[in-house]
Write a protein that holds these residues in place. Sequence first.
Motif, short mmCIF file in Angstrom:
data_model
loop_
_atom_site.label_atom_id
_atom_site.label_comp_id
_atom_site.label_asym_id
_atom_site.label_seq_id
_atom_site.Cartn_x
_atom_site.Cartn_y
_atom_site.Cartn_z
N SER A 127 8.52 -2.52 13.38
CA SER A 127 8.78 -1.37 12.51
C SER A 127 8.46 -1.75 11.07
CB SER A 127 10.25 -0.93 12.60
OG SER A 127 11.08 -1.91 12.00
N GLY A 128 8.36 -0.72 10.25
CA GLY A 128 8.15 -0.95 8.83
C GLY A 128 9.34 -1.65 8.20
N THR A 129 10.53 -1.30 8.67
CA THR A 129 11.74 -1.95 8.15
C THR A 129 11.67 -3.46 8.37
OG1 THR A 129 13.10 0.00 8.54
CG2 THR A 129 14.26 -2.10 8.43
N GLU A 130 11.31 -3.83 9.61
CA GLU A 130 11.21 -5.26 9.92
C GLU A 130 10.14 -5.94 9.08
OE1 GLU A 130 10.94 -7.07 13.98
OE2 GLU A 130 11.20 -4.99 14.55
N CYS A 154 12.75 4.96 -4.19
CA CYS A 154 11.71 4.67 -3.20
C CYS A 154 12.31 4.13 -1.90
CB CYS A 154 10.71 3.66 -3.76
SG CYS A 154 9.77 4.35 -5.12
N TYR A 155 11.72 4.55 -0.79
CA TYR A 155 12.21 4.14 0.53
C TYR A 155 11.33 3.02 1.07
CZ TYR A 155 13.83 4.39 5.35
OH TYR A 155 14.36 4.08 6.58
N HIS A 156 11.99 1.97 1.55
CA HIS A 156 11.26 0.85 2.16
C HIS A 156 11.89 0.44 3.48
CE1 HIS A 156 8.97 0.28 -1.55
NE2 HIS A 156 10.09 0.33 -2.23
N GLY A 157 12.63 1.35 4.13
CA GLY A 157 13.26 1.01 5.39
C GLY A 157 14.76 0.84 5.24
N VAL A 257 3.31 -5.10 -1.76
CA VAL A 257 2.90 -3.70 -1.76
C VAL A 257 3.24 -3.12 -0.39
CG1 VAL A 257 1.02 -2.06 -2.08
CG2 VAL A 257 1.12 -4.12 -3.49
N ASP A 258 4.09 -2.11 -0.41
CA ASP A 258 4.55 -1.48 0.83
C ASP A 258 3.62 -0.31 1.15
OD1 ASP A 258 5.78 -0.30 2.93
OD2 ASP A 258 7.74 -0.05 1.98
N GLU A 259 2.72 -0.56 2.11
CA GLU A 259 1.72 0.46 2.49
C GLU A 259 2.07 1.10 3.82
OE1 GLU A 259 -2.36 -0.61 2.06
OE2 GLU A 259 -2.01 -2.01 0.42
N VAL A 260 3.35 1.10 4.16
CA VAL A 260 3.75 1.63 5.47
C VAL A 260 3.23 3.06 5.66
CG1 VAL A 260 5.76 2.40 6.80
CG2 VAL A 260 5.67 0.08 5.89
N ILE A 261 3.31 3.88 4.60
CA ILE A 261 2.71 5.22 4.68
C ILE A 261 1.35 5.23 3.99
CG2 ILE A 261 2.87 7.60 3.86
CD1 ILE A 261 5.85 7.53 4.35
N SER A 262 1.25 4.59 2.83
CA SER A 262 0.07 4.79 1.98
C SER A 262 -1.17 4.04 2.46
CB SER A 262 0.40 4.42 0.53
OG SER A 262 0.96 3.13 0.46
N ALA A 284 2.68 -0.36 8.77
CA ALA A 284 3.36 0.07 10.01
C ALA A 284 2.73 1.41 10.38
CB ALA A 284 4.86 0.19 9.79
N LYS A 285 3.48 2.28 11.03
CA LYS A 285 3.06 3.67 11.35
C LYS A 285 1.64 3.73 11.93
CE LYS A 285 6.46 5.61 8.27
NZ LYS A 285 7.45 6.56 8.65
N ILE A 286 0.62 4.16 11.13
CA ILE A 286 -0.67 4.48 11.76
C ILE A 286 -1.36 3.25 12.37
CG2 ILE A 286 -1.05 6.44 10.20
CD1 ILE A 286 -3.45 4.81 9.04
C1 LIG Z 1 7.18 3.11 2.47
C2 LIG Z 1 7.99 2.83 3.70
N1 LIG Z 1 8.38 1.57 3.96
C3 LIG Z 1 9.09 1.26 5.07
C4 LIG Z 1 9.44 2.23 5.97
C5 LIG Z 1 10.22 1.87 7.20
O1 LIG Z 1 9.39 1.99 8.33
P1 LIG Z 1 10.01 2.18 9.78
O2 LIG Z 1 10.57 3.58 9.83
O3 LIG Z 1 8.87 1.96 10.72
O4 LIG Z 1 11.09 1.16 9.92
C6 LIG Z 1 9.06 3.56 5.75
C7 LIG Z 1 9.42 4.62 6.70
O5 LIG Z 1 9.20 5.79 6.50
C8 LIG Z 1 8.32 3.87 4.58
O6 LIG Z 1 7.95 5.12 4.30
#
Ligand SMILES: Cc1ncc(COP(=O)(O)O)c(C=O)c1O
Length: 454
Positions: A127-130, A154-157, A257-262, A284-286
């Motif tokens: 996951s992005g959180t991990e 800002c959200y990072h998990g 740099v958190d590119e989980v969405i970007s 993560a994600k895509i």
């Molecule tokens: C920028 C960002 N980082 C981390 C996460 C966490 O990812 P995950 O939901 O896969 O744990 C998200 C989730 O939306 C996110 O938008």
Amino acid sequence: MTTSRGPGHNSGQAGSHSQSEAAYLRAQRVVPGGSMRAASWFKPHPPYAARGEGCWLIDVDGRRMLDCANNFFSLIHGHAFPPVLDAIQNTMSKGTAFGLPTEAEILLAEALAARNPQLEQTRFCNSGTEAVLAAVKGARGLTSRERIAKFEGCYHGAYDWVEVSLDPSPANWNDADGNPASIAYNQGAPASVLTETVVLPFADAQRCADILRREGPTLAAIILDPHPSRAGAVPISSDVVEVIQAACRRDGIMLIVDEVISFRLSHAGASPVFKLKPDLVTTAKIIGGGLPIGAVSGSAERMSVFNHANGKPRVSTGGTFSANPLSMAAGLASLAHYDEAAVSRLNALGDELRAKTRAGLSASGVQAYLSGMGSLFRLHLGTKQVVDYRSAYADEQTAENLRSIHRGMLDEGIILTPNCSGALSTPMTAQEVDLLATTLVRVVARVVGTAAAR
Ligand SMILES: Cc1ncc(COP(=O)(O)O)c(C=O)c1O
């Protein structure tokens, strides 16, 4: 694929006595709050999904809806994308997980490195959180420091340190010096989380510079999403990027740099778009093609912090299902079809969506704005220019209006996230974009009123 058919109204909406309501009533007995994810819950209850086809989602009551939430922006090709399904089926028939490495993990790591040399080496997780957790640990291991800095809102998990100041309000968002305060998100979070997390303003380069001059030498990492959805879905300014990079160089801070969405913003991800020079990148994600995934990447030198080959690694990562072959195969197929041409086409569709919606809102005299970049978008109400979390902050009445718009869009057969953000997926065409823009303008006008009605 039946992408051109509009939303179906062939059966009841998610109202009373629907299958969705029955499912929700059952869920309440065995799931706290009746839903596994707070982010995907809204009143009275969400429709329950039955299946998906491209950019359409069909719920358990048979309603067909245009899905602009895409499981929180993780389905770049929409639902049941045949190349991803084939990849999963081929892989699955040989077994689903092994306590040994597979070639699939090398292929996906190579695919990331081929898209952007900044992602030279990768460790996968689920996951992005991990991924963020691993990156923060990695940065601490690389610097022997504990504290981190993040941007307000800002959200990072779901991890205490990066959840600091995720949702502050005007009542608590300033500290005594007028800088963003560190506010705990979870009850029971260790008090040290607040002293160990410095909060930066996303749109104030001077204040960022001042805070970092003071705090920089104690920081292991600055974590930055250059286009943060929760903090407005607006891009970071080049001024703030310069301040961040200068502080990292001066004080030896690791830039995550958190590119989980970007990551979806360009073929090479977000960092090159914003001229960022990350030490570690989280994705993560895509990159998982719709299956659980996360990744931390960086240069071989930075990633050596996780290297276990000469004994105990400086920093441990791991997990029973990390780099499982199904996620690897689905991710590889997904990325292969999100090539340069697909990225450009989807980004152009996003530009078209924003242009059409903004023109429609302005023509009907509605005080609202659609922010976003590439295939990402978010609706804001009012006349304030949105540049960060504070300018995107919705007071009680605005939040209520946004909830009504979200609900109104759903009633019209279009799924947005509950904060009225969304993402386009590759099965969408100009037809779906037109449907989305015109429906959004109509629903917003109905909820907040037009100039003529004011
Ligand atoms: C920028 C960002 N980082 C981390 C996460 C966490 O990812 P995950 O939901 O896969 O744990 C998200 C989730 O939306 C996110 O938008």
